[in-house]
Design an enzyme around this catalytic site. Sequence first.
Site, mmCIF file in Angstrom:
data_model
loop_
_atom_site.group_PDB
_atom_site.id
_atom_site.type_symbol
_atom_site.label_atom_id
_atom_site.label_comp_id
_atom_site.label_asym_id
_atom_site.label_seq_id
_atom_site.Cartn_x
_atom_site.Cartn_y
_atom_site.Cartn_z
ATOM 1 N N ASP A 186 0.331 -4.279 -3.964
ATOM 2 C CA ASP A 186 -0.797 -3.131 -3.960
ATOM 3 C C ASP A 186 -0.450 -1.849 -3.642
ATOM 4 O O ASP A 186 -0.863 -1.360 -2.830
ATOM 5 C CB ASP A 186 -1.798 -3.746 -3.268
ATOM 6 C CG ASP A 186 -3.119 -3.777 -4.005
ATOM 7 O OD1 ASP A 186 -3.131 -3.808 -5.203
ATOM 8 O OD2 ASP A 186 -4.378 -3.771 -3.423
ATOM 9 N N HIS B 11 -7.713 -5.382 -0.902
ATOM 10 C CA HIS B 11 -6.381 -4.518 -0.796
ATOM 11 C C HIS B 11 -5.799 -5.005 0.632
ATOM 12 O O HIS B 11 -4.512 -4.995 0.824
ATOM 13 C CB HIS B 11 -6.577 -3.047 -0.732
ATOM 14 C CG HIS B 11 -5.592 -2.177 -0.412
ATOM 15 N ND1 HIS B 11 -4.441 -2.102 -1.355
ATOM 16 C CD2 HIS B 11 -5.043 -1.259 0.759
ATOM 17 C CE1 HIS B 11 -3.562 -1.293 -0.930
ATOM 18 N NE2 HIS B 11 -3.979 -0.720 0.273
ATOM 19 N N SER C 81 0.840 -1.313 -0.045
ATOM 20 C CA SER C 81 -0.052 0.227 0.048
ATOM 21 C C SER C 81 0.700 1.301 -0.140
ATOM 22 O O SER C 81 1.655 1.340 -0.705
ATOM 23 C CB SER C 81 -0.877 -0.105 1.110
ATOM 24 O OG SER C 81 -1.826 0.925 1.054
#
Length: 306
Positions: free
Chosen positions: A157, A233, A130
């Site tokens: 991600d 996610h 992230s």
Amino acid sequence: MSSVNDDVFGMGTQAVELLKLGPEMSSHPPPPKPLLIATPTGEGEYPVLVFLHGYLLYNTFYSQLLIHVASHGFIVVAPQLYITAGPDSTEEIKSAAAITDWLSSEPGLQHSLPMHVHPNLSKLALAGHSRGGKAAFALALGFAPTMLKFSALIGIDPVDGMAKGNQTSPPVLTYIPRSFDLNSPVMVIGSGLGEVKRNVFFPACAPTGVNHSDFFKECHPPACYFVAKDCGHLDMLDDETKGLRGKASYCLCKNGKARGPMRRFVGGVVVAFLKARLEGDDRCLVAIRDDPAIAPVVLERIEFLE
């Protein structure tokens, strides 16, 4: 499923110990930030992976993933870069650089490991999830200098802000194809549900325009790309993430049905990539590319740039 890939998607043969280190430890110099280290306990020399957590998450939320990777013969060093943070990620990039330099200091990482376990810092990789993926790319791109060089980079991600034109500082994406000036091979992992809003009240956790697809477009060869279709996610986190933030991790993002499959996929493909790029054994990575059905999740996209 082939035995080669049973190995990477399941736990490895190494016994693993989880160590917690803090800046208050008595060794000199202590780590600049608290660390969670997943290390094999068997005698030997092991490559090292620095892993950067996602926005407002705890490094402990990734314990099962870190143990998975370490069980295949890698030392994983996961700093807690911050507890609270605003939109600017400059300080966490600097902190990640300081931690990287600490690895090779005296006594540094070696002093913190079990007896007869030795880090091979000539085989050093960097990964982040992230916002930590953004920080990993920024560090590899030289936004903050480090004495050590990374031999591989993994974005799990990765996210560079709220939307194209609304990137967090310092922006990493340039929107120029193949523009990243990286001297190491790269793998980008994406979640198919990351760009889907959970509801009308919360934005997508990995919005279109600043997510895995955009990061991969700027990578040049050698690079590879995997997108897990029905996974969210945060689906690579531990099955149980406690506390307020842990509970929020189930509520803020569009999630898949369970975390286990995505976590095993991420752990396995990270191991396969590290084996290929740090140890010269690409059998597992090629097997996943050639037969996506062996993965524990459905893969909607696979791409290799050679």
